[in-house]
Design a protein around this motif. Structure first.
Motif, mmCIF file in Angstrom:
data_model
loop_
_atom_site.group_PDB
_atom_site.id
_atom_site.type_symbol
_atom_site.label_atom_id
_atom_site.label_comp_id
_atom_site.label_asym_id
_atom_site.label_seq_id
_atom_site.Cartn_x
_atom_site.Cartn_y
_atom_site.Cartn_z
ATOM 1 N N UNK A 1 2.669 -0.840 7.437
ATOM 2 C CA UNK A 1 2.465 0.783 6.931
ATOM 3 C C UNK A 1 2.361 1.567 8.479
ATOM 4 N N UNK A 2 2.783 2.789 8.404
ATOM 5 C CA UNK A 2 2.696 3.550 9.399
ATOM 6 C C UNK A 2 1.460 4.683 9.185
ATOM 7 N N UNK A 3 0.980 4.604 8.125
ATOM 8 C CA UNK A 3 -0.014 5.458 7.675
ATOM 9 C C UNK A 3 -1.512 4.964 8.201
ATOM 10 N N UNK A 4 -1.961 5.756 9.302
ATOM 11 C CA UNK A 4 -3.229 5.215 9.819
ATOM 12 C C UNK A 4 -4.366 4.897 8.880
ATOM 13 N N UNK A 5 -4.520 5.744 7.881
ATOM 14 C CA UNK A 5 -5.751 5.723 7.047
ATOM 15 C C UNK A 5 -5.389 4.394 6.237
ATOM 16 N N UNK A 6 -4.258 3.924 5.709
ATOM 17 C CA UNK A 6 -4.200 2.927 4.772
ATOM 18 C C UNK A 6 -4.132 1.739 5.654
ATOM 19 N N UNK A 7 -3.793 1.743 6.759
ATOM 20 C CA UNK A 7 -3.960 0.365 7.673
ATOM 21 C C UNK A 7 -5.408 0.334 8.097
ATOM 22 N N UNK A 8 -6.126 1.171 8.409
ATOM 23 C CA UNK A 8 -7.584 1.153 8.734
ATOM 24 C C UNK A 8 -8.478 0.558 7.472
#
Length: 373
Positions: free
Chosen positions: A213-220
């Motif tokens: 994933x490149x989505x920071x919220x999802x990854x965090x």
């Protein structure tokens, strides 16, 4: 243009407008701006009650983000029949007005006794079925024999799960307690749950998911759940004040069993959290959706399933799989089981012991006799 499909189905004794679309986080976030929208597990669709006003509301809402709306099935005006087996078998009548008032009082009583929202919903749901069954059978007094008959017709015949049967028993017992009704010992034995082992991902698979994933919220969020062994409800309830970077701990407040506990704060996660905070600047909850409302577990689950499919993981992966993997990897690293119990917030060591059955460390040390033939 993204396609939104609308259809009609029967649910809770009324016709609903089902809303389906190919998974897309932007559409999902936009849809959740409609406060009255709900999710149906049975039909795997969001829905609103059928009305001309709600139909127009859906059209206007999705046109704001330039979606194509397929409403051919609405023109047919033939709602799909409810799929619930119990309804098909028993054809339960609707609640009477007096019973509906009884249910409202029961729900209030459960709330006053500080049961969790999920438990309240479950107990109320099974009690509604129980009372509708009583109407069907024209019964006003709840005897031992009648409760056993309900269990057979509603749970055993439709082959409901063992877990659901236990929920029914618990819900009915609470309702009888609320009504101050004493019933002689029930001949309903609580069946033992299947002793299934939890699904666990390898460290390589965890890394695959997080890198996909490149989505920071999802990854965090996913990194947090894995690195701290959190339940999804615990993760989305976190606030920035619960992150103690000086002691490298995370405070989990009012978790399952209404207990507080501390769990680990990973140094790698802390770097990710700081980057996330600078970009998103959450106001109340650490993870927020549109308009600063609390992020939902359904959104997080959809994200994870999408990532698992993307990287080709064939196992059935849920958010709880990340928690199971955290515990198993700790055990394989030599962490004492008592510490794992504390980090996970288990009240009994027996619950934590299940990870000894999925840990591969000890098993891999055993020499297979086939290799020495």
């Amino acid at each position: 243009m993204q396609k939104i499909s609308l259809f009609l189905f029967q649910h809770k004794n009324s016709t609903q407008i089902g809303i389906q679309f190919k998974y897309n986080t932007d559409i999902l976030d936009h849809l959740k701006k409609l406060e009255t929208v709900k999710w149906s597990r049975t039909y795997k669709a969001f829905y609103l009650q059928q009305s001309k006003e709600n139909q127009q509301l859906i059209f206007n809402h999705f046109r704001k983000i330039n979606c194509f709306i397929d409403y051919e099935k609405l023109k047919e005006n033939k709602p799909l029949k409810t799929k619930t087996i119990a309804h098909n078998v028993l054809k339960l009548p609707s609640l009477t007005e007096s019973y509906q008032e009884e249910i409202n009082r029961f729900k209030k009583w459960l709330t006053q006794n500080r049961y969790s929202p999920n438990t309240i919903d479950t107990y109320v749901e099974v009690t509604v079925f129980f009372l509708r069954y009583a109407i069907l059978k024209n019964v006003t007094e709840f005897s031992k024999r009648f409760i056993e008959a309900f269990n057979y017709d509603f749970v055993v015949v439709p082959n409901k799960s063992i877990s659901y049967q236990n929920q029914c028993i618990n819900g009915i017992k609470k309702f009888l307690q609320f009504k101050h009704i004493k019933v002689e010992e029930l001949a309903i034995k609580r069946p033992q749950r299947e002793k299934k082992l939890p699904t666990v991902l390898s460290k390589a698979e965890i890394k695959q998911l997080l890198n996909a994933t490149t989505n920071l919220k999802h990854k965090t969020l996913l990194s947090l759940i894995y690195s701290a062994g959190l339940r999804i409800g615990e993760a989305i309830n976190l606030q920035t004040k619960h992150i103690d970077s000086k002691r490298m701990l995370i405070l989990v407040q009012n978790a399952k069993g209404k207990k507080d506990r501390y769990t680990l704060l990973s140094e790698t996660l802390l770097v990710l959290l700081r980057e996330y905070y600078k970009q998103y600047k959450p106001k109340e909850y650490l993870f927020e959706g549109q308009n600063a409302e609390q992020y939902t577990s359904a959104s997080a689950q959809k994200v994870l399933q999408h990532l698992a499919k993307k990287v080709g993981i064939k196992k059935r992966v849920t958010l709880h799989t990340l928690r199971h993997s955290f515990a198993t990897h700790l055990l394989e690293n030599g962490t004492d089981l008592r510490y794992i119990q504390e980090l996970l917030g288990h009240s009994s060591p027996k619950t934590t012991m299940i990870y000894t059955h999925v840990s591969s460390t000890s098993i891999q040390k055993i020499k297979n006799p086939f290799d020495s033939l």
